[in-house]
Design an enzyme around this catalytic site. Sequence first.
Site, PDB file in Angstrom:
ATOM      1  N   ASP A  85     -49.745 -16.612  -8.672  1.00 16.66           N
ATOM      2  CA  ASP A  85     -50.313 -16.565 -10.029  1.00 16.66           C
ATOM      3  C   ASP A  85     -49.226 -16.757 -11.089  1.00 16.66           C
ATOM      4  O   ASP A  85     -48.347 -17.583 -10.904  1.00 16.66           O
ATOM      5  CB  ASP A  85     -51.111 -15.276 -10.221  1.00 16.66           C
ATOM      6  CG  ASP A  85     -50.262 -14.017 -10.126  1.00 16.66           C
ATOM      7  OD1 ASP A  85     -49.199 -14.037  -9.492  1.00 16.66           O
ATOM      8  OD2 ASP A  85     -50.677 -12.982 -10.697  1.00 16.66           O
TER       9      ASP A  85
ATOM     10  N   GLY B 203     -43.928 -12.261 -10.208  1.00 15.92           N
ATOM     11  CA  GLY B 203     -43.874 -11.927 -11.629  1.00 15.92           C
ATOM     12  C   GLY B 203     -42.570 -12.321 -12.308  1.00 15.92           C
ATOM     13  O   GLY B 203     -42.545 -12.631 -13.503  1.00 15.92           O
TER      14      GLY B 203
ATOM     15  N   GLU C 176     -47.142 -14.824  -2.361  1.00 12.39           N
ATOM     16  CA  GLU C 176     -48.401 -14.083  -2.533  1.00 12.39           C
ATOM     17  C   GLU C 176     -49.432 -14.249  -1.423  1.00 12.39           C
ATOM     18  O   GLU C 176     -50.226 -13.340  -1.190  1.00 12.39           O
ATOM     19  CB  GLU C 176     -49.050 -14.451  -3.876  1.00 12.39           C
ATOM     20  CG  GLU C 176     -48.321 -13.917  -5.096  1.00 12.39           C
ATOM     21  CD  GLU C 176     -47.115 -14.747  -5.506  1.00 12.39           C
ATOM     22  OE1 GLU C 176     -46.414 -14.328  -6.423  1.00 12.39           O
ATOM     23  OE2 GLU C 176     -46.869 -15.818  -4.893  1.00 12.39           O
TER      24      GLU C 176
ATOM     25  N   GLY D 105     -44.221  -8.471  -9.649  1.00 15.03           N
ATOM     26  CA  GLY D 105     -45.009  -7.492 -10.390  1.00 15.03           C
ATOM     27  C   GLY D 105     -45.063  -6.164  -9.653  1.00 15.03           C
ATOM     28  O   GLY D 105     -44.633  -6.056  -8.507  1.00 15.03           O
TER      29      GLY D 105
END
Length: 375
Positions: free
Chosen positions: A166, A135, A158, A87
């Site tokens: 996530d 992402g 992460e 992301g």
Amino acid sequence: RLKPLRRLQVVLQHLKMSNQTDSTAEVLLEKRGSAGIITLNRPKVLNALSYSMIQQIYPQIKTWEQDPETFLIIIKGTGGKAFCAGGDIRAIREAGRTGDKLTEDYFREEYRLNNAVGTCKKPYVALIDGVTMGGGVGLSVHGHFRVATEKTLFAMPETAIGLFPDVGGGYFLPRLSGKIGYYLALTGYRLKGRDVLKAGIATHFVESEKLPALEKDLIALKSPSKENIAELLKSYHMKSTVDQEKEFVLDEHMEKINSLFSANSMEEIVKKLKQDGSPFAIKQLETLNKMSPTSLKLTLRQLREGASMSLQEVLRMEYRLSQACMRGHDFYEGVRAVLIDKDQSPRWKPPALEEVSDEFVDSCFKPLGNNDLKL
């Protein structure tokens, strides 16, 4: 004559469509043969997923899903180095520091997109050639087919930036065999090439240079069913011999991973690693010592809870966690240390696992009322 406002709408509509195939667009959306094709087009930043890309991809998937002339969706990246490296973390950090709503909107829209991939009614084929992290994993792993190549580099890194794995990590990671998912989530370990298939993240393996031919054959299928697509992928997969003989990179450590990472708390995992004392265990301790203690605790609980949740429940839980991280300290510090100043020495707060209380962890999982993620 068209009224001025209507004329403007027509011009904008035309611009939007022409922009989709314009080489400067961040994402290209096109229909070829029986396939809708999504091309992530930010090669200079390894196709990192921007907010505007999310806003374009989501409605397009929904449109193709309803279109009787679209039989499958293919997603890929440009530039030859990455599918999607993650992301747009820098933009989110900037937004958080200035109080911009992007810290809410980005995660909300990204997770809605992850859910659209996971519930897509049309066969969804992700060509995960090159770097596929964070992402980028969310754009691929929940779809029907994930085609890895010898260039695929998978990771969920992460915990090193004060976040947690996530994009539905809480759903797919605990479902991998044994405790591989817990190991990948906590340490950010990188899997390469065929190992991405062996870990159960990819469904097929095809040589990178064969992808254009595969894509052409997929596009040429006439009104294909999911079975036809699976057959075609399998035929390419069977012909790929690169690294076929090599055993899974984690094979020799699986017994240790399964026992050491099955503990109920981070403190217990660390204790077990110390007691084990093997070179492998010591290496894992060194890695975990670099990670945000808060992230490690959130991640372990996220996976333990996610193991028995639906993808939708997991994404709702992860949205709550994302907002807790946006309110906290470690995400901003982690991104600074890893991506901005690149000194690789984040100062976590609190700095030790023992100082991250159960009460604090509980608070990160609390419902957000009207602000909860709606899917």
